[in-house]
Enzyme design. Structure first.
Site, PDB file in Angstrom:
ATOM      1  N   GLU A  33       0.841  -1.198   0.000  1.00  0.00           N
ATOM      2  CA  GLU A  33       0.000   0.000   0.000  1.00  0.00           C
ATOM      3  C   GLU A  33       0.875   1.246   0.000  1.00  0.00           C
ATOM      4  OE1 GLU A  33      -3.197  -0.043  -1.121  1.00  0.00           O
ATOM      5  OE2 GLU A  33      -3.543  -1.531   0.440  1.00  0.00           O
ATOM      6  N   ASP A  36       2.978   2.070  -4.875  1.00  0.00           N
ATOM      7  CA  ASP A  36       2.909   2.200  -6.350  1.00  0.00           C
ATOM      8  C   ASP A  36       3.608   3.449  -6.859  1.00  0.00           C
ATOM      9  OD1 ASP A  36       0.862   3.836  -5.376  1.00  0.00           O
ATOM     10  OD2 ASP A  36      -0.660   3.152  -6.813  1.00  0.00           O
ATOM     11  N   ALA A 123     -16.845   1.498  -2.902  1.00  0.00           N
ATOM     12  CA  ALA A 123     -16.621   0.609  -1.755  1.00  0.00           C
ATOM     13  C   ALA A 123     -15.161   0.162  -1.695  1.00  0.00           C
ATOM     14  CB  ALA A 123     -17.541  -0.607  -1.846  1.00  0.00           C
ATOM     15  N   SER A 128     -14.415   2.107 -10.793  1.00  0.00           N
ATOM     16  CA  SER A 128     -14.048   3.048 -11.871  1.00  0.00           C
ATOM     17  C   SER A 128     -13.028   2.409 -12.808  1.00  0.00           C
ATOM     18  CB  SER A 128     -13.548   4.382 -11.314  1.00  0.00           C
ATOM     19  OG  SER A 128     -12.405   4.212 -10.520  1.00  0.00           O
ATOM     20  N   GLU A 160      -8.430   8.450 -16.019  1.00  0.00           N
ATOM     21  CA  GLU A 160      -8.747   8.830 -14.642  1.00  0.00           C
ATOM     22  C   GLU A 160      -7.895  10.038 -14.213  1.00  0.00           C
ATOM     23  OE1 GLU A 160     -10.316   5.780 -12.572  1.00  0.00           O
ATOM     24  OE2 GLU A 160     -10.317   6.803 -10.651  1.00  0.00           O
ATOM     25  N   ASP A 172      -4.847  -0.368 -10.212  1.00  0.00           N
ATOM     26  CA  ASP A 172      -6.241  -0.790 -10.375  1.00  0.00           C
ATOM     27  C   ASP A 172      -6.544  -1.207 -11.812  1.00  0.00           C
ATOM     28  OD1 ASP A 172      -6.238   0.125  -7.822  1.00  0.00           O
ATOM     29  OD2 ASP A 172      -7.635   1.787  -8.164  1.00  0.00           O
ATOM     30  N   TYR A 221      -3.232  12.763   0.830  1.00  0.00           N
ATOM     31  CA  TYR A 221      -2.568  11.883  -0.139  1.00  0.00           C
ATOM     32  C   TYR A 221      -1.379  12.618  -0.770  1.00  0.00           C
ATOM     33  CZ  TYR A 221      -2.275   8.633  -4.146  1.00  0.00           C
ATOM     34  OH  TYR A 221      -1.859   7.725  -5.094  1.00  0.00           O
TER      35      TYR A 221
HETATM   36  P1  ADP Z   1     -14.517   3.122  -6.789  1.00  0.00           P
HETATM   37  O1  ADP Z   1     -13.756   3.003  -5.515  1.00  0.00           O
HETATM   38  O2  ADP Z   1     -15.661   2.150  -6.835  1.00  0.00           O
HETATM   39  O3  ADP Z   1     -13.634   3.090  -7.995  1.00  0.00           O
HETATM   40  P2  ADP Z   1     -14.961   5.790  -7.716  1.00  0.00           P
HETATM   41  O4  ADP Z   1     -15.610   6.986  -7.110  1.00  0.00           O
HETATM   42  O5  ADP Z   1     -13.557   5.897  -8.149  1.00  0.00           O
HETATM   43  O6  ADP Z   1     -15.183   4.569  -6.712  1.00  0.00           O
HETATM   44  O7  ADP Z   1     -15.803   5.340  -9.004  1.00  0.00           O
HETATM   45  C1  ADP Z   1     -17.210   5.230  -8.915  1.00  0.00           C
HETATM   46  C2  ADP Z   1     -17.821   5.926 -10.123  1.00  0.00           C
HETATM   47  O8  ADP Z   1     -17.567   5.129 -11.302  1.00  0.00           O
HETATM   48  C3  ADP Z   1     -19.327   6.039 -10.041  1.00  0.00           C
HETATM   49  O9  ADP Z   1     -19.698   7.230  -9.358  1.00  0.00           O
HETATM   50  C4  ADP Z   1     -19.727   6.075 -11.513  1.00  0.00           C
HETATM   51  O10 ADP Z   1     -19.537   7.375 -12.022  1.00  0.00           O
HETATM   52  C5  ADP Z   1     -18.679   5.197 -12.173  1.00  0.00           C
HETATM   53  N1  ADP Z   1     -19.196   3.823 -12.337  1.00  0.00           N
HETATM   54  C6  ADP Z   1     -18.745   2.698 -11.749  1.00  0.00           C
HETATM   55  N2  ADP Z   1     -19.456   1.609 -12.139  1.00  0.00           N
HETATM   56  C7  ADP Z   1     -20.384   2.052 -13.012  1.00  0.00           C
HETATM   57  C8  ADP Z   1     -21.454   1.440 -13.754  1.00  0.00           C
HETATM   58  N3  ADP Z   1     -21.699   0.138 -13.672  1.00  0.00           N
HETATM   59  N4  ADP Z   1     -22.200   2.229 -14.559  1.00  0.00           N
HETATM   60  C9  ADP Z   1     -21.966   3.544 -14.650  1.00  0.00           C
HETATM   61  N5  ADP Z   1     -20.998   4.166 -13.955  1.00  0.00           N
HETATM   62  C10 ADP Z   1     -20.227   3.455 -13.145  1.00  0.00           C
HETATM   63 MG    MG Z   2     -12.054   4.474  -8.406  1.00  0.00          MG
END
Ligand code: ADP
Ligand code: MG
Length: 383
Positions: A33, A36, A123, A128, A160, A172, A221
């Site tokens: 952790e 990277d 979660a 993403s 991203e 990721d 961060y």
């Molecule tokens: P995580 O830790 O899950 O990556 P993030 O905030 O980085 O959390 O990414 C979550 C975002 O990615 C959501 O708010 C949405 O915009 C997009 N996203 C993830 N999965 C989907 C999906 N199945 N359909 C549309 N958008 C999604």
């Molecule tokens: Mg993310």
């Protein structure tokens, strides 16, 4: 979701068949952790939660995208001209991937895309990255771009970083693109060399999300990054990858307290990743337990990125495991999730302890996911 179910929904929506389905998983980091961006080692594992995109091309250079996770919402934009942010928050991830593909000189046309996913969002399982990699995989196939899985990962990361303005490392996207069923992936973040590491069949992955509201994450961060860079500079090495603990001790009096602690974490964590690879090969639970515990303690005391809720979860779960499993915080810290490696026979005890003790102590409800190591990006043609 079954592929046939998704393609049948695609047909209902667009009135003709999808030509393919692209599937990319979420991930969890077993250990390594904050190593990277210091060009060290990480050991993530793809999960059996994934994002799927059914796709087909269209003639008019428009991309039209729906997500079954956001019913009633769609995004449409042209691949001609400049790609800018749109109204749809999630649609921007698709725009981001298109933006990077265009910037890299790939020729795209119009496409119809239908997304579905069982990766929990926000979660700590990197929904993403699963989205970026599955979209890049779909467009790669639809337009015959011939992009390698490594470049698909780099494109996702760049999407991203540059379009979504989130300064994540490569972990990721690379594990989502290159994960292998039943295996974790040791990644050397210096040259992106990877090594598959089998996860013993009788080892369960339990991920517990603290649901702690993350705050100040970005500034903290960035400060950690600066501390690491400062430590490297004072040790006269380009990055912490080129340092070692002996050099750190020799230079200790030139470093600030924080620079020393951050560097100590990174250098010791790199070694723990290598040791965890050995422990997994030997299915050595006591070694895994000690390595994950040492990682967590270092993240708490040296890197200072845990919060009482994640420390509390680790404490509750270690007590329930009574030495028979390994547990630590995982991901970017300041909340987020903990990962527990244990035998299937311990899962009920872990769940019961979290259910009984976490909410009363921290006023939050944890989500528990029992997972398996899944496969990376898969793009299938639909006949
Ligand atoms: P995580 O830790 O899950 O990556 P993030 O905030 O980085 O959390 O990414 C979550 C975002 O990615 C959501 O708010 C949405 O915009 C997009 N996203 C993830 N999965 C989907 C999906 N199945 N359909 C549309 N958008 C999604
Ligand atoms: Mg993310």
């Amino acid at each position: 979701m079954e592929t046939t179910q998704l393609t049948s929904q695609f047909f209902d929506l667009f009135g003709h068949k999808a030509s393919g389905v692209s599937t990319a998983p979420g991930r969890v980091n077993l250990i390594g952790e904050f190593t990277d961006y210091n060009l060290g080692y990480v050991l993530p594992c793809a999960l059996n939660f994934s994002t799927q995109v059914a796709f087909n091309t269209r003639a008019d250079n428009q991309i039209e995208v729906y997500s079954l996770n956001y019913p009633g919402e769609k995004d449409t934009f042209s691949v001609d001209g400049e790609i800018v942010q749109g109204e749809s928050q999630w649609g921007n991830y698709i725009r981001a991937v298109v933006y990077v593909l265009k910037k890299r000189g790939y020729q795209l046309g119009g496409a119809e895309l239908l997304i579905t996913s069982d990766v929990p969002q926000g979660a700590g399982l990197s929904s993403s990255a699963a989205l970026e990699v599955s979209i890049a995989g779909a467009l790669n196939k639809a337009f015959n771009l011939g992009i390698s899985t490594k470049d698909i990962a780099l494109i996702g990361q760049q999407a991203e970083n540059e379009f979504m303005h989130c300064q994540c490392g490569i972990m990721d996207q690379l594990i989502s693109a290159q994960g292998e069923q039943g295996h974790a992936l040791k990644i050397d973040c210096d040259d992106l060399a990877t090594e598959s590491v089998a996860i013993p069949d009788d080892l369960s992955l339990v991920i517990v999300n603290s649901n702690y509201p993350r705050k100040l994450v970005e500034s903290e961060y960035n400060q950690r990054r600066l501390d690491c860079e400062g430590a490297a500079e004072k040790m006269l090495v380009p990055t912490l990858r080129n340092a070692n603990l002996a050099l750190l001790e020799q230079t200790k009096n030139q470093l600030t307290d924080n620079e020393y602690k951050r560097a100590f974490h990174v250098l010791s964590e790199n070694q723990r990743v290598l040791d965890t690879v050995d422990a997994l090969s030997n299915n050595d639970m006591p070694a895994l337990r000690d390595l994950l515990a040492a990682s967590h303690n270092s993240l708490r005391d040296n890197f200072e990125v845990t919060v009482p809720a994640t420390d509390g979860l680790v404490e509750i779960i270690s007590k329930a495991l009574d030495g028979k499993g390994a547990v630590r915080m995982t991901g970017g810290g300041f909340g987020g999730a903990v990962i527990c490696l244990c035998r299937a026979s311990e899962i009920d005890a872990v769940k019961a302890a979290v259910d009984a003790e976490y909410q009363p102590k921290f006023g939050l409800t944890a989500d528990i996911f029992v997972c398996q190591a899944g496969a990376g990006l898969l793009v299938e043609e639909v006949s």
